[in-house]
Design an enzyme around this catalytic site. Structure first.
Site, short mmCIF file in Angstrom:
data_model
loop_
_atom_site.label_atom_id
_atom_site.label_comp_id
_atom_site.label_asym_id
_atom_site.label_seq_id
_atom_site.Cartn_x
_atom_site.Cartn_y
_atom_site.Cartn_z
N VAL A 14 0.88 -1.17 -0.01
CA VAL A 14 -0.08 0.02 -0.08
C VAL A 14 0.83 1.28 -0.18
CG1 VAL A 14 -1.98 1.17 1.15
CG2 VAL A 14 -1.77 -1.28 1.17
N ARG A 45 11.32 -0.59 7.53
CA ARG A 45 12.30 -1.60 8.10
C ARG A 45 13.66 -1.42 7.39
NH1 ARG A 45 8.59 -6.73 9.03
NH2 ARG A 45 8.45 -6.38 7.00
N LYS A 106 -7.29 -1.75 9.32
CA LYS A 106 -8.30 -2.02 9.93
C LYS A 106 -8.26 -2.86 11.25
CE LYS A 106 -7.50 -5.14 6.55
NZ LYS A 106 -6.74 -5.02 5.41
N VAL A 133 -11.49 -0.25 4.92
CA VAL A 133 -12.76 -1.05 4.55
C VAL A 133 -12.90 -1.14 2.94
CG1 VAL A 133 -15.27 -1.42 5.32
CG2 VAL A 133 -13.74 -0.06 6.72
N GLU A 191 -2.42 -15.19 1.41
CA GLU A 191 -1.16 -15.24 2.05
C GLU A 191 -0.75 -16.64 2.41
OE1 GLU A 191 0.19 -12.48 3.09
OE2 GLU A 191 -1.34 -11.07 2.73
N ASP A 202 -10.08 -10.80 8.85
CA ASP A 202 -10.31 -9.81 8.32
C ASP A 202 -11.65 -8.90 8.03
OD1 ASP A 202 -8.32 -7.88 6.50
OD2 ASP A 202 -9.94 -8.78 5.13
N LYS A 206 -13.04 -5.37 9.41
CA LYS A 206 -14.05 -4.33 8.46
C LYS A 206 -15.34 -4.09 8.70
CE LYS A 206 -10.78 -5.42 4.70
NZ LYS A 206 -10.55 -6.53 3.68
P1 NAP Z 1 3.15 -4.66 3.70
O1 NAP Z 1 3.11 -5.03 1.98
O2 NAP Z 1 3.59 -6.01 4.51
O3 NAP Z 1 3.94 -3.65 3.79
C1 NAP Z 1 4.26 -3.24 5.45
C2 NAP Z 1 5.50 -2.09 5.55
O4 NAP Z 1 5.48 -1.51 6.79
C3 NAP Z 1 6.55 -2.49 4.73
O5 NAP Z 1 7.11 -1.42 4.08
C4 NAP Z 1 7.54 -2.81 6.25
O6 NAP Z 1 8.90 -2.35 5.85
C5 NAP Z 1 7.17 -1.65 7.04
N1 NAP Z 1 7.17 -2.03 8.30
C6 NAP Z 1 7.08 -3.30 8.97
N2 NAP Z 1 7.22 -3.05 10.42
C7 NAP Z 1 7.65 -1.68 10.53
C8 NAP Z 1 8.12 -0.88 11.51
N3 NAP Z 1 8.23 -1.42 12.68
N4 NAP Z 1 8.25 0.47 11.44
C9 NAP Z 1 8.13 0.95 10.31
N5 NAP Z 1 7.70 0.21 9.18
C10 NAP Z 1 7.74 -1.00 9.21
O7 NAP Z 1 1.65 -4.29 4.16
P2 NAP Z 1 0.63 -3.86 3.08
O8 NAP Z 1 -0.03 -4.95 2.48
O9 NAP Z 1 1.14 -2.47 2.54
O10 NAP Z 1 -0.34 -3.29 4.26
C11 NAP Z 1 -0.33 -2.09 5.00
C12 NAP Z 1 -1.63 -1.92 5.67
O11 NAP Z 1 -2.63 -1.67 4.88
C13 NAP Z 1 -2.20 -2.89 6.60
O12 NAP Z 1 -2.71 -2.49 7.74
C14 NAP Z 1 -3.21 -3.63 6.05
O13 NAP Z 1 -4.31 -3.99 6.61
C15 NAP Z 1 -3.81 -2.49 4.98
N6 NAP Z 1 -4.23 -2.63 3.86
C16 NAP Z 1 -3.72 -3.20 2.91
C17 NAP Z 1 -4.38 -3.71 1.56
C18 NAP Z 1 -3.73 -4.68 0.54
O14 NAP Z 1 -4.22 -4.73 -0.44
N7 NAP Z 1 -2.31 -4.98 0.83
C19 NAP Z 1 -5.60 -3.53 1.47
C20 NAP Z 1 -6.31 -2.68 2.39
C21 NAP Z 1 -5.63 -2.31 3.74
P3 NAP Z 1 9.94 -3.07 4.73
O15 NAP Z 1 9.47 -2.79 3.44
O16 NAP Z 1 11.18 -2.52 5.06
O17 NAP Z 1 9.84 -4.61 5.15
N1 HSE Z 2 -6.69 -9.75 2.58
C1 HSE Z 2 -7.63 -8.76 2.28
C2 HSE Z 2 -8.55 -9.43 1.09
C3 HSE Z 2 -7.00 -7.39 1.77
O1 HSE Z 2 -8.29 -10.54 0.76
O2 HSE Z 2 -9.57 -8.71 0.97
C4 HSE Z 2 -6.61 -6.53 2.75
O3 HSE Z 2 -7.79 -6.05 3.44
#
Ligand code: NAP
Ligand code: HSE
Length: 431
Positions: A14, A45, A106, A133, A191, A202, A206
């Site tokens: 994101v 990180r 969320k 959401v 995942e 999840d 939401k």
């Molecule tokens: P992600 O790809 O795993 O990215 C997480 C990021 O957080 C990475 O850049 C990581 O660093 C960084 N991080 C981890 N621990 C940290 C710390 N202690 N301090 C600073 N940075 C740290 O996760 P994501 O999918 O983008 O999701 C992020 C958020 O959006 C979550 O709350 C998720 O539920 C929400 N979300 C995601 C989606 C989706 O489609 N993915 C949709 C809706 C909502 P590094 O890159 O250096 O490892």
């Molecule tokens: N893991 C979620 C999904 C996306 O499959 O819809 C992040 O909310």
């Protein structure tokens, strides 16, 4: 007007999407906001990792929490994830420092949303979470603003793309859950630890947020009744089609005489309802309002682009000076409804039994239903086999869940019933 200086913690799926959107649409955003949105600080990180855009002018924070105190940051965007730990510390620190917070998290809001909203309000800053959401679907804004004139009767939807993809693929390919999940993991659609998605957690996060927004209630994640999709079989999906339904993982919230009912369950929805045709990774949310009637919102619930679109929409609001209470009403006015117990839920039920094909079996089963005053709408037996157990499907009229549970306990004990009965709730659209 001065630039809006944005500090982003979390540069993964994101966060990376947000960086690309802010960079790629910078001019358009500047026009629409009347000021520039500038990334002034970042944290993740791994400092060395290439994030696909030039971050030389942004201050790097090895510790995300220090980003909150950075004087060059007006808005903190939390995209780390997790209900506690670094994400929670950062949001609390940002609010305490008088900074607006935008988050897609969320899990954090489902657990700590009420406290964070109250803290933000007392500091006069915005807590925005459109991306938390249903990803790219602007459902938070719709509930908080576009539909704010209505009393919401019910809000429900497909809130998890992974589960919807699995259920869609199971139906299309007539394969079982474990097989489709393994394939989805190989393809990167699910995942490696799929529990949060397939066990319904999840979607429950939401739903708790949707319910809070729709009913002006304190977020009550613990009050959500949750069942995932692991026990849904290809056979049930096939029977559902025969009966005129499709099985979806539905999150639903409504106010009842027993309190706030919030549940995430595999649910049969009528084939002629639009939500039945929301397939693959797509999400959909239906809001039934007293004046507007039924509204349906559909789109991509996850992924870098759609989620970044929602995060940046929140930033645009802040840049334009627009704000609203996080959960539609001031935090002090949020209601604490009791959680309506599932035993008091009323609805129709699909039951599938595996039975020995002998005279009298159906009489025993219907006697157990009669004793609990559960009325049958239809019954289906497809195969005939003197040796092997055969499936028998029952569809009930509306009844109370407690009665259904008691009847099923009796049915499960019958000698002729060879497997635990499968029960799936049936949902009807408004009417
Ligand atoms: P992600 O790809 O795993 O990215 C997480 C990021 O957080 C990475 O850049 C990581 O660093 C960084 N991080 C981890 N621990 C940290 C710390 N202690 N301090 C600073 N940075 C740290 O996760 P994501 O999918 O983008 O999701 C992020 C958020 O959006 C979550 O709350 C998720 O539920 C929400 N979300 C995601 C989606 C989706 O489609 N993915 C949709 C809706 C909502 P590094 O890159 O250096 O490892
Ligand atoms: N893991 C979620 C999904 C996306 O499959 O819809 C992040 O909310």
């Amino acid at each position: 007007m001065a630039d809006l200086r944005v500090g982003i913690a979390g540069l993964g799926t994101v966060g990376g999407g947000v960086l690309k959107l802010l960079d790629g649409n910078a001019e358009l955003l500047g026009q629409r906001c009347g000021r520039k949105l500038v990334v002034s600080a970042v944290s993740a990180r791994d400092h060395a990792k290439n994030r696909g855009v030039d971050l030389k002018s942004a201050t790097w924070h090895a510790n995300a929490a220090t980003l909150a105190a950075d004087p060059k940051v007006d808005v903190v965007v939390e995209l780390i994830g997790g209900s506690d730990g670094a994400a929670k510390k950062l949001c609390e620190a940002a609010i305490a420092a008088g900074k607006h917070v935008v988050t897609a998290n969320k899990a954090l809001l489902a657990v700590h949303g009420a406290k964070l909203a109250a803290a933000a309000e007392s500091k006069g800053v915005v807590l925005a979470f459109e991306a938390a959401v249903a990803g790219g679907i602007p459902i938070v804004k719709a509930l908080r603003e576009g539909l704010a004139a209505n009393r919401v009767k019910r809000v429900y939807g497909i809130l998890n793309g992974t589960c919807n993809y699995i259920l869609t693929t199971m139906r299309e390919s007539k394969r079982e859950f474990a097989d489709v999940l393994a394939e989805a993991q190989k393809l990167g659609y699910a995942e490696l630890d799929p529990a949060m998605d397939v066990d319904g957690v999840d979607a429950a996060h939401k739903l708790a947020l949707l319910a809070a927004l729709a009913f002006g209630a304190e977020v009550d994640f613990k009050g959500v009744y949750v069942e995932g999709i692991r026990h849904v079989s290809a056979q049930d999906i096939d029977f559902a089609a025969t009966l005129g339904y499709r099985i979806k993982l539905i999150g639903q919230a409504r106010l009842t005489d027993n309190g706030l009912e919030q549940r995430v369950t595999p649910t049969m929805v009528p084939l002629d309802s639009p939500i039945a045709h929301t397939e693959g990774v797509f999400n959909a949310v239906v809001v039934e309002g007293d004046f507007v009637g039924t509204t349906l919102f559909q789109g991509r619930g996850a992924g870098a682009g759609p989620t970044a679109s929602a995060v940046v929409a929140d930033l645009i609001d802040i840049a334009r000076g627009r704000s609203a209470a996080a959960f539609s009403v001031p935090a002090k006015d949020l209601k604490k409804y009791p959680a309506a117990p599932m035993s008091r839920h009323r609805g129709a039920y699909y039951i599938r039994l595996m039975v020995k094909d002998r005279p009298g079996v159906i009489a025993d089963v219907t006697a157990a239903l009669r004793d609990q005053r559960v009325s049958l709408e239809s019954m289906l037996q497809r195969a005939r086999s003197p040796e092997e157990a055969v499936p028998v499907v029952l569809v009930t009229h509306e009844t109370e869940e407690a009665a259904m549970t008691r009847a099923l306990a009796t049915i499960a004990k019958l000698d002729t019933v060879t497997e635990p009965p499968r029960m799936i709730r049936i949902e009807q659209p408004e009417g």
